[in-house]
Design a protein around this motif. Structure first.
Motif, PDB file in Angstrom:
ATOM      1  N   SER A 195       1.450 -36.867  12.679  1.00 10.96           N
ATOM      2  CA  SER A 195       2.270 -35.798  13.259  1.00 10.96           C
ATOM      3  C   SER A 195       2.460 -34.665  12.240  1.00 10.96           C
ATOM      4  O   SER A 195       2.385 -33.477  12.596  1.00 10.96           O
ATOM      5  CB  SER A 195       3.618 -36.365  13.700  1.00 10.96           C
ATOM      6  N   LEU A 196       2.699 -35.019  10.978  1.00 11.67           N
ATOM      7  CA  LEU A 196       2.837 -34.010   9.925  1.00 11.67           C
ATOM      8  C   LEU A 196       1.540 -33.222   9.765  1.00 11.67           C
ATOM      9  O   LEU A 196       1.577 -31.985   9.687  1.00 11.67           O
ATOM     10  CB  LEU A 196       3.218 -34.668   8.597  1.00 11.67           C
ATOM     11  N   ILE A 197       0.424 -33.905   9.730  1.00  6.73           N
ATOM     12  CA  ILE A 197      -0.861 -33.226   9.559  1.00  6.73           C
ATOM     13  C   ILE A 197      -1.127 -32.300  10.746  1.00  6.73           C
ATOM     14  O   ILE A 197      -1.619 -31.177  10.573  1.00  6.73           O
ATOM     15  CB  ILE A 197      -2.006 -34.240   9.353  1.00  6.73           C
ATOM     16  N   LYS A 198      -0.754 -32.720  11.942  1.00  6.91           N
ATOM     17  CA  LYS A 198      -0.896 -31.860  13.125  1.00  6.91           C
ATOM     18  C   LYS A 198      -0.060 -30.592  12.949  1.00  6.91           C
ATOM     19  O   LYS A 198      -0.526 -29.476  13.215  1.00  6.91           O
ATOM     20  CB  LYS A 198      -0.462 -32.621  14.372  1.00  6.91           C
ATOM     21  N   THR A 199       1.167 -30.737  12.474  1.00  6.90           N
ATOM     22  CA  THR A 199       2.043 -29.587  12.237  1.00  6.90           C
ATOM     23  C   THR A 199       1.455 -28.675  11.157  1.00  6.90           C
ATOM     24  O   THR A 199       1.499 -27.447  11.286  1.00  6.90           O
ATOM     25  CB  THR A 199       3.465 -30.053  11.841  1.00  6.90           C
ATOM     26  N   ILE A 200       0.912 -29.267  10.106  1.00  5.21           N
ATOM     27  CA  ILE A 200       0.269 -28.493   9.040  1.00  5.21           C
ATOM     28  C   ILE A 200      -0.859 -27.641   9.628  1.00  5.21           C
ATOM     29  O   ILE A 200      -0.974 -26.444   9.337  1.00  5.21           O
ATOM     30  CB  ILE A 200      -0.256 -29.418   7.912  1.00  5.21           C
ATOM     31  N   HIS A 201      -1.678 -28.229  10.473  1.00  6.06           N
ATOM     32  CA  HIS A 201      -2.780 -27.479  11.106  1.00  6.06           C
ATOM     33  C   HIS A 201      -2.262 -26.378  12.028  1.00  6.06           C
ATOM     34  O   HIS A 201      -2.757 -25.247  11.979  1.00  6.06           O
ATOM     35  CB  HIS A 201      -3.688 -28.418  11.900  1.00  6.06           C
ATOM     36  N   GLU A 202      -1.264 -26.702  12.840  1.00  5.19           N
ATOM     37  CA  GLU A 202      -0.727 -25.729  13.800  1.00  5.19           C
ATOM     38  C   GLU A 202      -0.091 -24.527  13.110  1.00  5.19           C
ATOM     39  O   GLU A 202      -0.148 -23.414  13.619  1.00  5.19           O
ATOM     40  CB  GLU A 202       0.293 -26.408  14.723  1.00  5.19           C
ATOM     41  N   THR A 203       0.535 -24.770  11.973  1.00  6.05           N
ATOM     42  CA  THR A 203       1.242 -23.695  11.268  1.00  6.05           C
ATOM     43  C   THR A 203       0.385 -23.045  10.187  1.00  6.05           C
ATOM     44  O   THR A 203       0.845 -22.107   9.540  1.00  6.05           O
ATOM     45  CB  THR A 203       2.523 -24.239  10.604  1.00  6.05           C
ATOM     46  N   GLU A 204      -0.806 -23.586   9.990  1.00  8.68           N
ATOM     47  CA  GLU A 204      -1.689 -23.148   8.906  1.00  8.68           C
ATOM     48  C   GLU A 204      -1.018 -23.319   7.543  1.00  8.68           C
ATOM     49  O   GLU A 204      -1.224 -22.537   6.621  1.00  8.68           O
ATOM     50  CB  GLU A 204      -2.177 -21.715   9.126  1.00  8.68           C
ATOM     51  N   GLY A 205      -0.189 -24.364   7.472  1.00 12.21           N
ATOM     52  CA  GLY A 205       0.492 -24.678   6.228  1.00 12.21           C
ATOM     53  C   GLY A 205      -0.373 -25.512   5.301  1.00 12.21           C
ATOM     54  O   GLY A 205      -1.534 -25.817   5.605  1.00 12.21           O
TER      55      GLY A 205
END
Length: 161
Positions: free
Chosen positions: A92-102
């Motif tokens: 879930s964290l990695i998905k958020t990282i991808h979505e936010t370009e973080g």
């Protein structure tokens, strides 16, 4: 290139006083990393909780919200085990990282999370999650055996009632 706005995530698994030095050292290492790498230090997220359930960690949730809102675009953390010990939460964290370009920067390894090394990180995550599950079983078994033998129970948190 956009300036990397860092949130330093610091976590220990217990509220014991002996862990205070560890969380302080994580903060110092986060500051040093931001200075060395020229990241803009925006905030600290300090937690004294187990890494097995991220929804119960208020600072972790605040960090994710700041990432989604664009307040930070980089998580600086000691290692993968400080973030999560649950496979679902990791993905879930990695998905958020991808979505936010973080980005995530692991200062012990002195490197950013990268897709090229995703398999390695996933394996580490699985090992960390299994370690946590195994440790929990051992602790429960030890408590049960201690009680069955009529010895005093040892509690790691305050007990009410």
């Amino acid at each position: 290139m956009e300036k990397l706005r860092a949130g330093v995530y610091c976590r220990v698994s217990t509220t014991k006083d002996s862990q205070e030095e560890s969380i302080e050292q994580q903060e110092l290492n986060g500051i040093k990393t931001c200075e060395k790498m020229r990241f803009e230090l925006v905030d600290f997220y300090r937690e004294k909780k187990s890494a097995t359930e991220s929804e119960r960690r208020a600072e972790y949730q605040r960090m994710l919200a700041d990432l989604k809102d664009g307040r930070i675009n980089l998580i600086v953390v000691k290692d993968i085990y400080r973030l999560n010990r649950c496979n679902y939460d990791w993905h879930s964290l990695i998905k958020t990282i991808h979505e936010t370009e973080g980005k995530i920067y692991f200062y012990l390894e002195q490197q950013f999370y990268s897709e090229e090394r995703a398999l390695e990180y996933n394996i580490k995550q699985i090992i960390g999650a299994e370690y946590s599950i195994d440790l929990s079983k051992k602790v429960v078994k030890a408590h049960r055996e201690r009680q069955e033998a009529g010895r005093k129970a040892i509690f790691t948190n305050k007990v009410w009632g």
